[in-house]
Design a protein around this motif. Structure first.
Motif, mmCIF file in Angstrom:
data_model
loop_
_atom_site.group_PDB
_atom_site.id
_atom_site.type_symbol
_atom_site.label_atom_id
_atom_site.label_comp_id
_atom_site.label_asym_id
_atom_site.label_seq_id
_atom_site.Cartn_x
_atom_site.Cartn_y
_atom_site.Cartn_z
ATOM 1 N N ILE A 165 52.433 -15.560 -54.975
ATOM 2 C CA ILE A 165 51.141 -14.973 -55.342
ATOM 3 C C ILE A 165 51.367 -13.692 -56.139
ATOM 4 C CG2 ILE A 165 48.970 -14.023 -54.450
ATOM 5 C CD1 ILE A 165 49.546 -15.680 -51.872
ATOM 6 N N GLN A 166 50.838 -13.666 -57.354
ATOM 7 C CA GLN A 166 50.960 -12.463 -58.173
ATOM 8 C C GLN A 166 49.952 -11.392 -57.757
ATOM 9 O OE1 GLN A 166 50.557 -15.068 -61.562
ATOM 10 N NE2 GLN A 166 52.373 -14.162 -62.513
ATOM 11 N N LYS A 167 48.704 -11.824 -57.513
ATOM 12 C CA LYS A 167 47.640 -10.871 -57.165
ATOM 13 C C LYS A 167 46.789 -11.446 -56.034
ATOM 14 C CE LYS A 167 47.625 -9.585 -62.028
ATOM 15 N NZ LYS A 167 47.000 -9.808 -63.340
ATOM 16 N N ALA A 168 46.687 -10.690 -54.964
ATOM 17 C CA ALA A 168 45.858 -11.112 -53.832
ATOM 18 C C ALA A 168 44.621 -10.235 -53.754
ATOM 19 C CB ALA A 168 46.648 -11.013 -52.532
ATOM 20 N N PHE A 169 43.479 -10.877 -53.599
ATOM 21 C CA PHE A 169 42.215 -10.157 -53.457
ATOM 22 C C PHE A 169 41.722 -10.365 -52.027
ATOM 23 C CE2 PHE A 169 42.893 -10.847 -57.886
ATOM 24 C CZ PHE A 169 42.451 -9.674 -58.482
ATOM 25 N N ILE A 170 41.803 -9.278 -51.254
ATOM 26 C CA ILE A 170 41.585 -9.326 -49.818
ATOM 27 C C ILE A 170 40.278 -8.628 -49.458
ATOM 28 C CG2 ILE A 170 42.546 -8.628 -47.564
ATOM 29 C CD1 ILE A 170 44.295 -10.635 -48.943
ATOM 30 N N CYS A 171 39.590 -9.152 -48.441
ATOM 31 C CA CYS A 171 38.408 -8.479 -47.896
ATOM 32 C C CYS A 171 38.807 -7.649 -46.677
ATOM 33 C CB CYS A 171 37.360 -9.505 -47.486
ATOM 34 S SG CYS A 171 36.516 -10.258 -48.876
ATOM 35 N N ALA A 172 37.954 -6.708 -46.322
ATOM 36 C CA ALA A 172 38.177 -5.891 -45.130
ATOM 37 C C ALA A 172 36.833 -5.472 -44.555
ATOM 38 C CB ALA A 172 39.016 -4.656 -45.471
ATOM 39 N N SER A 173 36.780 -5.345 -43.237
ATOM 40 C CA SER A 173 35.559 -4.871 -42.577
ATOM 41 C C SER A 173 35.576 -3.365 -42.381
ATOM 42 C CB SER A 173 35.391 -5.573 -41.221
ATOM 43 O OG SER A 173 35.225 -6.964 -41.403
ATOM 44 N N GLY A 174 36.771 -2.769 -42.454
ATOM 45 C CA GLY A 174 36.884 -1.330 -42.301
ATOM 46 C C GLY A 174 38.029 -0.772 -43.116
ATOM 47 N N ILE A 175 37.854 0.475 -43.610
ATOM 48 C CA ILE A 175 38.908 1.159 -44.363
ATOM 49 C C ILE A 175 38.918 2.618 -43.960
ATOM 50 C CG2 ILE A 175 39.822 1.783 -46.643
ATOM 51 C CD1 ILE A 175 38.124 -0.460 -47.845
ATOM 52 N N THR A 176 40.069 3.108 -43.496
ATOM 53 C CA THR A 176 40.244 4.538 -43.229
ATOM 54 C C THR A 176 41.552 4.993 -43.850
ATOM 55 O OG1 THR A 176 41.409 4.219 -41.113
ATOM 56 C CG2 THR A 176 38.993 4.384 -41.024
ATOM 57 N N MET A 177 41.658 6.273 -44.109
ATOM 58 C CA MET A 177 42.848 6.800 -44.760
ATOM 59 C C MET A 177 44.075 6.712 -43.851
ATOM 60 S SD MET A 177 41.425 7.372 -47.576
ATOM 61 C CE MET A 177 42.865 7.966 -48.458
ATOM 62 N N ASP A 178 43.902 6.915 -42.558
ATOM 63 C CA ASP A 178 45.056 6.938 -41.655
ATOM 64 C C ASP A 178 45.431 5.563 -41.114
ATOM 65 O OD1 ASP A 178 42.657 6.965 -40.261
ATOM 66 O OD2 ASP A 178 43.500 8.007 -38.531
ATOM 67 N N LYS A 179 44.450 4.678 -40.918
ATOM 68 C CA LYS A 179 44.728 3.358 -40.336
ATOM 69 C C LYS A 179 44.769 2.240 -41.367
ATOM 70 C CE LYS A 179 44.834 4.790 -36.041
ATOM 71 N NZ LYS A 179 46.072 4.732 -35.240
ATOM 72 N N GLY A 180 44.278 2.478 -42.570
ATOM 73 C CA GLY A 180 44.281 1.447 -43.594
ATOM 74 C C GLY A 180 43.111 0.498 -43.450
ATOM 75 N N ILE A 181 43.363 -0.804 -43.645
ATOM 76 C CA ILE A 181 42.279 -1.789 -43.614
ATOM 77 C C ILE A 181 42.317 -2.579 -42.315
ATOM 78 C CG2 ILE A 181 42.213 -1.938 -46.121
ATOM 79 C CD1 ILE A 181 43.601 -4.668 -45.890
ATOM 80 N N SER A 182 41.122 -2.981 -41.862
ATOM 81 C CA SER A 182 41.016 -3.691 -40.582
ATOM 82 C C SER A 182 39.923 -4.748 -40.647
ATOM 83 C CB SER A 182 40.736 -2.699 -39.445
ATOM 84 O OG SER A 182 39.585 -1.916 -39.734
ATOM 85 N N ASP A 183 39.947 -5.641 -39.634
ATOM 86 C CA ASP A 183 38.979 -6.732 -39.583
ATOM 87 C C ASP A 183 38.605 -6.997 -38.127
ATOM 88 O OD1 ASP A 183 37.539 -8.829 -41.126
ATOM 89 O OD2 ASP A 183 38.679 -10.175 -39.827
ATOM 90 N N TYR A 184 37.524 -7.755 -37.938
ATOM 91 C CA TYR A 184 37.049 -8.039 -36.583
ATOM 92 C C TYR A 184 37.800 -9.193 -35.925
ATOM 93 C CZ TYR A 184 32.968 -5.025 -37.288
ATOM 94 O OH TYR A 184 32.153 -3.952 -37.498
ATOM 95 N N ASN A 185 38.259 -10.167 -36.710
ATOM 96 C CA ASN A 185 38.832 -11.381 -36.134
ATOM 97 C C ASN A 185 40.352 -11.393 -36.194
ATOM 98 O OD1 ASN A 185 39.768 -14.459 -36.730
ATOM 99 N ND2 ASN A 185 38.090 -14.386 -35.255
#
Length: 254
Positions: A165-185
């Motif tokens: 994969i050259q480019k991945a387009f990812i979704c996220a439910s949350g974004i913070t500077m210290d923890k990064g990206i997160s999701d519910y499931n």
């Protein structure tokens, strides 16, 4: 403006601000107090907002994450603008990953004319959107999450490491500077972790309401993300914070 349009705008405002006072709502919507009260009563009956002293607040989803049906129409203008911005990063001949999510689904609408493009996805709506196009489709196999219209899988079901994969387009439910990206499931998060690790470039496509939230399961730190693509409603303080990290914040032009 039709009642359904006013009510959608009210929910969009509350998604960002959580709580709003009546005078503030009247000014934002440009309507009379009687019309405002009728809209509030209608949304309260639907269980979408709650009346509080002097104003209203958004009713958060009972189990944390809104349904896919709700997410498909919430912040639609912002998600469309993000999708257009992401499309500019996709070139003829690329092999990309489109994650399952309401924002990445919008990306699929803009890439149909690309030449020799390969799309790897676990999203049923993305598959249906691209089914009759010239794009080469690779579908990750595994268990179908019917409510999310997605497929989740594991190493013993699908050989992730064969993907290039050259480019991945990812979704996220949350974004913070210290923890990064997160999701519910958990299952969705595990698949995204694999894709992030395997991809040459990682783009997180997320509207501005996701910033400042750290939800159930961590996916990746910002040091693993190349770009975060968001809309113009992003807070100026968030923009300043991204000046201090290597991850580039890309703001849509609309």
């Amino acid at each position: 403006m039709l009642p359904v349009e006013r009510q959608k705008k009210m929910i969009d405002l509350l998604t960002i601000k959580k709580v709003m006072k009546m005078p503030e709502l009247r000014e934002e919507l440009g309507i009379s107090i009687d019309t405002l009260r009728r809209d509030i009563n209608a949304l309260a009956e639907q269980g979408k907002l709650k009346k509080i002293y002097g104003g209203i607040k958004l009713v958060e989803p009972k189990f944390g994450e809104a349904s896919m049906e709700e997410r498909m129409i919430t912040h639609l203008d912002e998600k469309t603008a993000i999708a257009k911005k992401c499309d500019a990063f996709i070139e003829d001949g690329d092999c990309i990953y489109l994650d399952s999510g309401s924002t990445t689904y919008q990306i699929a609408k803009y890439i149909k004319e690309k030449r020799n493009l390969t799309v790897i996805t676990n999203s049923v709506p993305v598959i249906l959107e691209l089914m009759n196009s010239a794009i080469e489709l690779i579908v990750i196999g595994g268990k179908v999450r019917k409510k999310e219209r997605s497929v989740v899988t594991y190493d013993y079901l699908f050989n992730f490491h064969q993907l290039n994969i050259q480019k991945a387009f990812i979704c996220a439910s949350g974004i913070t500077m210290d923890k990064g990206i997160s999701d519910y499931n958990v299952e969705e998060a595990l698949a995204r972790k694999k894709i992030v690790a395997l991809s040459h470039e990682v783009y997180v496509a997320a509207d501005s309401s996701k910033f400042g939230k750290n939800v159930t399961v961590n996916i990746a730190g910002l040091d693993e993300i190349d770009y975060v693509v968001t809309d113009q409603k992003v807070d100026q303080e968030v923009i300043k914070q991204f000046d201090e990290v290597e991850t580039e914040l890309v703001v849509s032009e609309e």
